[in-house]
Design a protein around this motif. Sequence first.
Motif, PDB file in Angstrom:
ATOM      1  N   GLU A 169       0.670  -1.209   0.074  1.00  0.00           N
ATOM      2  CA  GLU A 169      -0.029  -0.056   0.070  1.00  0.00           C
ATOM      3  C   GLU A 169       0.731   1.154   0.136  1.00  0.00           C
ATOM      4  N   HIS A 170       2.061   1.162   0.719  1.00  0.00           N
ATOM      5  CA  HIS A 170       2.949   2.516   0.874  1.00  0.00           C
ATOM      6  C   HIS A 170       3.998   2.581  -0.052  1.00  0.00           C
ATOM      7  N   GLY A 171       4.262   1.486  -0.822  1.00  0.00           N
ATOM      8  CA  GLY A 171       5.512   1.420  -1.762  1.00  0.00           C
ATOM      9  C   GLY A 171       6.708   1.227  -0.930  1.00  0.00           C
ATOM     10  N   VAL A 172       6.666   0.240  -0.020  1.00  0.00           N
ATOM     11  CA  VAL A 172       8.103   0.035   0.633  1.00  0.00           C
ATOM     12  C   VAL A 172       8.215  -1.510   0.294  1.00  0.00           C
ATOM     13  N   PRO A 173       9.502  -1.739  -0.315  1.00  0.00           N
ATOM     14  CA  PRO A 173      10.009  -2.819  -0.796  1.00  0.00           C
ATOM     15  C   PRO A 173       9.846  -4.038   0.376  1.00  0.00           C
ATOM     16  N   SER A 174       9.432  -5.106  -0.178  1.00  0.00           N
ATOM     17  CA  SER A 174       9.290  -6.440   0.789  1.00  0.00           C
ATOM     18  C   SER A 174       9.380  -7.578  -0.194  1.00  0.00           C
ATOM     19  N   PRO A 175       9.602  -8.694   0.263  1.00  0.00           N
ATOM     20  CA  PRO A 175       9.774 -10.063  -0.412  1.00  0.00           C
ATOM     21  C   PRO A 175       8.268 -10.578  -1.063  1.00  0.00           C
ATOM     22  N   ALA A 176       8.383 -10.755  -2.554  1.00  0.00           N
ATOM     23  CA  ALA A 176       7.138 -11.134  -2.684  1.00  0.00           C
ATOM     24  C   ALA A 176       6.576 -12.334  -2.055  1.00  0.00           C
ATOM     25  N   ALA A 177       5.268 -12.434  -1.978  1.00  0.00           N
ATOM     26  CA  ALA A 177       4.462 -13.321  -1.021  1.00  0.00           C
ATOM     27  C   ALA A 177       3.378 -13.789  -1.340  1.00  0.00           C
ATOM     28  N   LEU A 223      11.739  -4.845   3.722  1.00  0.00           N
ATOM     29  CA  LEU A 223      11.096  -5.045   4.954  1.00  0.00           C
ATOM     30  C   LEU A 223      10.627  -6.441   5.428  1.00  0.00           C
ATOM     31  N   LEU A 224      11.235  -6.881   6.315  1.00  0.00           N
ATOM     32  CA  LEU A 224      10.736  -8.509   6.551  1.00  0.00           C
ATOM     33  C   LEU A 224       9.732  -8.628   7.972  1.00  0.00           C
ATOM     34  N   ASP A 225      10.369  -7.794   8.974  1.00  0.00           N
ATOM     35  CA  ASP A 225       9.511  -7.976  10.341  1.00  0.00           C
ATOM     36  C   ASP A 225       9.549  -6.245  10.964  1.00  0.00           C
ATOM     37  N   PHE A 226       8.369  -6.134  11.442  1.00  0.00           N
ATOM     38  CA  PHE A 226       7.930  -4.642  11.933  1.00  0.00           C
ATOM     39  C   PHE A 226       7.270  -5.220  13.396  1.00  0.00           C
ATOM     40  N   ASN A 227       8.156  -5.199  14.464  1.00  0.00           N
ATOM     41  CA  ASN A 227       7.755  -5.440  15.760  1.00  0.00           C
ATOM     42  C   ASN A 227       7.330  -4.211  16.348  1.00  0.00           C
ATOM     43  N   PRO A 228       6.045  -4.034  16.749  1.00  0.00           N
ATOM     44  CA  PRO A 228       5.688  -2.670  17.435  1.00  0.00           C
ATOM     45  C   PRO A 228       6.014  -2.739  18.779  1.00  0.00           C
ATOM     46  N   ASP A 276      13.506  -5.144  10.921  1.00  0.00           N
ATOM     47  CA  ASP A 276      14.223  -5.994  10.513  1.00  0.00           C
ATOM     48  C   ASP A 276      14.304  -6.166   8.954  1.00  0.00           C
ATOM     49  N   LEU A 277      15.217  -5.692   8.283  1.00  0.00           N
ATOM     50  CA  LEU A 277      15.311  -5.471   6.905  1.00  0.00           C
ATOM     51  C   LEU A 277      16.454  -6.295   6.095  1.00  0.00           C
ATOM     52  N   ARG A 278      16.426  -6.679   5.021  1.00  0.00           N
ATOM     53  CA  ARG A 278      17.406  -7.479   4.097  1.00  0.00           C
ATOM     54  C   ARG A 278      17.594  -6.598   2.877  1.00  0.00           C
TER      55      ARG A 278
END
Length: 416
Positions: free
Chosen positions: A142-150, A299-304, A287-289
Motif C-alpha cells: 500500500e505504501h510502496g515499501v519493498p518487501s519480498p514477494a509473498a 522489510l521483513l519484520d515490524f515489531n511494534p 528487520d530489513l534485508r
Amino acid sequence: MAGSSVLFRADRDVPGLIVKFGNYPLHHGGVGAIRSLGRLGVPMYAITEDRWTPAAHSRYLERAFAWPTTGAEEPAALVDGLLGIGRRIGRPAVLIPTDEEAAVLIAEHQKELAELFLFPSVAPELPRRLASKQGLHELCVEHGVPSPAAAFPETYADVEDFARHARFPVVAKNREAFVRRRRPAVPGTTRIEDRAHLLALARGWGEQPGVILQEYLPREQAEDWIVHAYFDENSTPLALFTGVKVRSWPPHAGMTANAYVVDNPELAALAEQFVKRIGFTGIVDLDLRFDRRDGRYKLLDFNPRMGAQFRLFENEAGVDVVRAQHLHLTGRRVPEGEQRAGHRYVVENIDLAALLAYRRSGYTTPHAPERPTGTEYAWVAGDDLRPFFTMMARFVGPGAQHLYRLWRSSRRAVTK
C-alpha cells in the motif's frame, strides 16, 4: 557495560513495568530494560514466569510479579491481571511490552489500561496488523515499501497452485505472530527446496494453512539490517538507530546473537517515512534485508515494541529507545545525539554456537567493523551480575537442550 555518560535526568516518581506474556524466562531484552531505566533511578517492576528468572534477580528491580501465562489467554483476563498489578504498584507506571501479544493487548485495550498506566497512544488495530506477516506485507504494498514477494494460501489447493508457478527455493513462515504460542504450522523460518518438499509439508498444515510463502532472498547476495526507534504522537522519531546483524540463532533465521551499530542514512530515511505514512507511535524494532541483486532494502519484520537487542543502540546523550519512551511519556525532552557507530552487542549464551555455525557456512557481514568501539553484553554487567548467573543456572541442561533442538529444527531454515 553500563553505557555512555547520561546527559539528562529521568522522572524517578514514575516507575516502569516490563510486560511479557508466554513462557520465555531467558529474555535478555527485559533485563536490559530494567537496567536501562534502573540506572537512572527509575523504580522498575516486571512480570516474570516465576521468582527464578534472570529479570527477577536484577539489583535494579523493585519487585517481580510472578504470573505464568501462555500468551493465549482471553484478553479480558490479561487486562484484569495487568490492572491488578497496577493497583499493587500504586502509581501510574510506563508500560514496556517485550512481545507482540503484550503490545497488541495494550493497543486494543487503551481505554481500560489508561487509568493506571502510561503508554503511547496508537491506532488500536495497527500493532496487530504490523505483527502479522500478511498485514505487514499489505501495508508495504500500500505504501510502496519493498518487501519480498509473498503468497498467502487459504487452502491446500492454493498451495498446489502456488507450487505449479513458484520459483524455488521459497520460504515458509507462520502468518500470525501469535501462533508460536499455540500450534505453529512451521517451527520457524523454513527453506523449501522444491515442489515435492512444499506439498509434503503442506499436507500437515490442515484445511486452512496458517503460513506465508515468501520469495527466498539468498544470504550470499544479501545483508541483514536492523532499525530501532521511538516515535512520538506525530510519528516523528525522537530516537532512531541503524545497525547490521552479524549473527543470529538459529543460524540465519532467529534472534540477534551479534550485531554492530552502523550509520545508514538511507535506511533511516526509509524507516522514518514508512512509520510516518502508517501513523505509528511508540517503540519499533525493524528487520530489513538489503538485496544486492536489485539494491533495495526489503522489510521483513515490524515489531511494534522493544526489541531484545535494543541496548545495542544509544546516542551520545545516553538515550536508548526505552529511555526515550519514558522521557517522552513523563513530559521531558528527549536529548538528541549521534549513535555510537561501531558499538557491538553480544548475546553470550547463543553467540558462540552461532559463530561456529556461521564459520561453517562461510557467511560474512561486509559492514561489520574489524574492531568494535565498545561492547554491550546481553547478560554480563559489572553493576548487575546476578541475572547472568541466574541465566547460566537455567540455561545449562534444559536450556542447552532447547538450544540444540532449535538448531536441529532450523537446519533447513534461512534468514527471514
